[in-house]
Design an enzyme around this catalytic site. Structure first.
Site, PDB file in Angstrom:
ATOM      1  CG  MET B   1      47.342  37.732  31.042  1.00  0.00           C
ATOM      2  SD  MET B   1      48.985  38.441  30.781  1.00  0.00           S
ATOM      3  CE  MET B   1      49.751  37.184  29.801  1.00  0.00           C
ATOM      4  CB  CYS B   2      42.867  40.345  27.006  1.00  0.00           C
ATOM      5  SG  CYS B   2      41.676  39.311  27.849  1.00  0.00           S
ATOM      6  N   GLY B   3      45.000  40.333  24.598  1.00  0.00           N
ATOM      7  CA  GLY B   3      45.683  41.186  23.637  1.00  0.00           C
ATOM      8  C   GLY B   3      44.649  41.838  22.749  1.00  0.00           C
TER       9      GLY B   3
END
Ligand code: SF4
Ligand code: SF4
Lengths: 503, 350
Positions: B1-3
């Site tokens: 994930m992570c944005g």
């Protein structure tokens, strides 16, 4: 007082109900275990080496071969082997010879290193659908690149690359000389490496003319005896290897018994028929690293700087600084041979007691070269007891660029690791020069077997890399983060620079 | 994930931090509340010639004394203060964020420490690996990183991000999986003017780490992203490679593609792989790097993480999601997804 005879190691028996009396066992056993007397096949178990040729060739599965364990009073310290060696030497007063690799029951570090795999947070890569890059270049690399801008504004490479060997798989076959092994064995391997796009070594036996068609995939060796070395030989090889030491016998030279030196071997090695070929322990023109540099340079000069030059050393206690010295010479690769490396013939005391495991040697050499800022400029080739694709993957994760296999390739040709290579009687046609035995090995089929082995390992390596989420071999090299130690002590973990399992 | 998100205005016209906060918060599904951070370039014009060192202190006693001493030994502190923060219910303050404006002393820069940058790099490595209770998490000029454990809006409010104005902004919303959710582990990772936000996991970390450590960098922040900042510094600053060439080294074309290139191009690409094989990054990643003169975005070679680019006049946006870009700039044009390994470079117009 007499010493008497020692009990045989193996017990060979024939199931007479099964036997059809075809005589193949007699024909196949070059050690003379079987003989016919009247209508009976007699067995002399004492002569058996455990090469298993008879078992493999018996059409009726009638032969049973067992190790005989308890002919001595069992004792943890004074083992059978210890006592037999003493008896042998009490009789002969000589050095005990042996073949193949270290036969002691020491823990194998490879087996205590575990590889990693992805779960959820990063995807594993499927080598059947995604590119998996195992291509490896062996040779000197620049530490950095320089570019220049052309007038049209394009970027051009300014740095010139040194010649490198291109390997389609990071598996090569190490040096086993013609003389130590048969021409058919060499031919099998040469065909295999040519087909696969990798390389094999000639050993210090020169290059037989039948191998010329494969010369672009052969690395020629210059050892202390300089057998077979002339300009034609150097020019034919894809690369040149200077052999300083060998894992099975660090610190001593080589010895090819005269009985293996037939017409062909004599011509290829450039020595008289029947003479013992003794390569001394030291090169008589190398007594320092400067001397080594000179030899490297002269070999390069002789071949117009077109060929990489490797230096092979045995893995010994001081291997890291030695390799660092070699890295600073003009050598393109350092080959490190661990204490499990095989050999045609070595004093047993050396084979089993001198040197260090290849796993720690790779780790400490890689570390030292990094500390000195030269790791990138030289390739590391590891050998000596690499048994599987897992050993291969672990070697690369510890820091090797590629590996050399020896025993594994011979096993693919039929070798049963009986350890009697020095007797010129190899029943599998491998470690022998006797025409009737050599002809047992068909180079065409041998080539298929060896290439199958390397292909199988290569596929397994791809899968192991894919599981770890890695799609190019560069990212496995020196990636100790993908390894964990299991049941290794703290000191060993530190040298390997690997975390314990669970960490 | 992570944005992740990156923004540059090529004319250096500055944007305040409120919209980047909004854009990053839009991607909260990509985070877990364990870490968020921002990097902003152009925020300290009055100290533009000094290195802005952002430090996490566990306390202002022993650990700060050591850092002060080290800085004074190597140069001059022209100003220092606690980074202003506003307590947030969502953030447990575990460190004291501090900033120094620092000038290395030229007299000391002989021999090995050839430049100011080398001195600052040395200080960062020294503090982060040897001074207990202190972590330098930002060390560039006229720029700064702000990060903590928490959700993007909480971290932004904590540091009063809306009060800073920058012409490059990077933002990161973290979902930690392979390292602890501590403040130092939040992104961006920085060294000098290089700041990195990253979505993914670098499976070649062990190789890359050993490679940069051979050049004196010390990986001490327990995460794979740190090494990307050092790789950029090594290849960009020390080896002088262009951004295009750095991306070629870190996410190179496959051999099959190289084999099909015209001879000269193939030779160049081969040389890059042979020379910088240990810098090659593997695993899934999408990365945006802030630099002295722009931003660089790229993904891994088989594009296992998303990356979207958008442009509008002098502005270039790179993010994990188009929606986040649209929060920053509803008028954005030319939105596209780059190919795997293709460098997206936004530079200032001279
Ligand atoms: S090879 Fe087998 S079947 Fe043939 S003689 Fe020997 S034991 Fe009997
Ligand atoms: S090569 Fe032949 S002699 Fe040597 S171990 Fe293998 S089978 Fe035995």
């Amino acid at each position: 007082m007499t010493l008497g005879s020692v009990p045989p190691k193996f017990k060979v028996s024939i199931d007479r109900d099964q036997c059809m009396d075809c005589g193949r066992c007699i024909e196949n056993c070059s050690y003379g275990v079987y003989r016919r007397e009247g209508d009976k096949i007699l067995i002399e178990s004492r002569k058996c080496t455990g090469c298993l040729r008879c078992v493999a060739m018996c059409p009726r599965d009638a032969i049973t071969l067992t190790e005989k364990p308890i002919d001595y009073r069992s004792h943890p310290l004074w083992t059978r082997e210890v006592r037999e060696d003493i008896i042998k030497q009490a009789r002969s007063g000589k050095i005990i010879l042996s073949g193949m690799g270290n036969a002691r029951d020491l823990p194998v570090i490879y087996d205590r290193l575990l590889l990693d795999a992805c779960q959820v947070t990063n995807p594993s890569i499927d080598p059947l659908r995604e590119p998996m890059e195992l291509r490896t270049y062996i040779g000197k690399k620049p530490s950095k690149l320089n570019f220049r801008k052309t007038e049209s504004g394009d970027v051009e490479l300014e740095t010139k690359l040194a010649p490198n060997l291109k390997l389609n798989t990071p598996i090569m076959i190490g040096h086993m000389s013609f003389g130590a092994i048969s021409l058919n064995a060499q031919l099998s391997m040469a065909k295999a490496v040519t087909e696969l796009g990798t390389y094999m070594g000639t050993g210090e036996g020169g290059l037989h003319r039948d191998l010329y068609p494969y010369q672009d995939h052969m690395i020629v060796q210059v050892a202390s005896g300089r057998f077979g070395v002339n300009i034609d030989y150097l020019e034919r090889g894809a690369a040149i290897e200077i052999k300083i030491g060998q894992g099975a016998k660090p610190g001593i030279g080589g010895h090819l018994p005269g009985e293996k030196v037939n017409e062909e071997v004599s011509r290829t090695r450039m020595i008289p028929v029947g003479s013992d070929a003794i390569s001394p322990a030291p090169h008589h023109d190398i007594y320092s690293i400067e001397d080594l540099v000179q030899l490297i340079r002269s070999l390069k000069e002789a071949t117009e700087w077109k060929k990489p030059v490797f230096v092979k050393i045995a893995a010994v206690h001081n291997v890291a600084p030695i390799a660092a010295g070699i890295a600073r010479s003009s050598a393109d690769a350092v080959v490190i041979d661990g204490f499990r490396g095989g050999t045609g013939a070595a004093p047993k005391v050396f084979r089993d007691n001198v040197g260090i495991p290849i796993e720690v040697a790779i780790a400490s050499v890689d570390q030292k070269l990094r500390e000195q800022g030269v790791r990138n400029e030289i390739s590391i080739i590891a050998s000596g007891g690499i048994r599987s694709s897992a050993d291969l993957a672990k070697s690369i994760a510890l820091g090797a660029d590629a590996v050399n296999i020896g025993t594994a390739a011979l096993v693919a040709l039929g070798c049963r690791v009986c350890g009697n290579c020095y007797r010129n009687l190899c029943p599998w046609g491998i470690a022998t020069q006797r025409p009737e035995l050599v002809s047992r090995l068909d180079p065409e089929r041998g080539a298929v077997q060896v290439s199958n082995l390397i292909r199988g390992w290569t596929m397994e390596l791809s899968e192991l890399m894919g599981a770890a989420g890695i799609n190019s071999i560069e990212s496995l090299r020196g990636n100790r983060d993908r390894l964990r130690g299991y049941m290794l002590d703290e000191g060993m973990l530190k040298i390997l620079d690997v975390l314990p399992a669970g960490a | 994930m992570c944005g992740i998100i990156g923004f540059i205005d090529r004319t250096k016209s500055r944007m305040d931090g409120s919209s980047i906060k909004a854009a990053l918060s839009l991607m909260n599904e990509r985070g877990s509340g364990d870490g968020a951070g921002y990097a902003a370039y152009g925020i300290y014009p009055e100290y533009a010639d000094y290195y802005a060192l952002h430090v996490f202190f566990d306390n202002l006693g022993e650990s700060k004394k050591k850092v002060d001493e080290l800085l004074e030994q190597w140069g001059k502190i022209v100003h220092q203060e606690e980074i202003p923060t506003t307590p947030q219910p969502g953030i447990k303050k575990v460190h004291i964020p501090w900033r120094y404006f620092f000038k290395p002393s030229e007299d000391l820069m002989a021999g090995k420490m050839a430049s100011e940058n080398d001195v600052v790099t040395y200080i960062v490595m020294e503090v982060n690996s040897n001074v207990k209770g202190a972590t330098i998490f930002s060390s560039g000029k006229n720029m700064g990183v702000f990060k903590a454990s928490g959700w993007p809006e909480d971290v932004a409010n904590f540091y009063r991000i809306q009060d800073y104005k920058g012409y490059i902004w990077l933002g990161h919303n973290r979902y930690p999986t392979n390292s602890p959710g501590w403040w130092g582990g939040a992104h961006p990772f920085n060294l000098l003017n290089w700041s990195v936000v990253h979505n993914g996991e670098i499976t070649s970390y062990g190789t890359n780490q050993r490679y940069v450590e051979g050049y004196g960098y010390k990986c001490s922040l327990f995460t794979d992203t740190e090494v990307v900042a050092y790789l950029f510094d090594l290849l960009g600053r020390q080896h002088g490679l262009s951004y295009e060439m750095i991306v070629k080294a870190l996410a190179p074309p496959f051999w099959d593609d190289i084999d099909r290139m015209p001879a000269k191009e193939a030779e160049l690409n081969k040389a890059v792989r042979l020379t910088y094989g240990s810098a090659l990054m593997n695993g899934p990643f999408a990365i945006v790097v802030g630099t002295e003169d722009g931003i660089v975005g790229f993904t891994d070679r088989i594009k296992l993480r998303p990356l979207v680019v958008g442009e509008n006049g002098n502005r270039l946006y790179i993010s994990s999601e188009e929606a986040a870009i649209r929060v920053l700039d509803p008028e954005v044009k030319n939105v596209y997804t780059p190919r795997a390994g293709e460098p997206i470079i936004g530079r200032f117009i001279e």
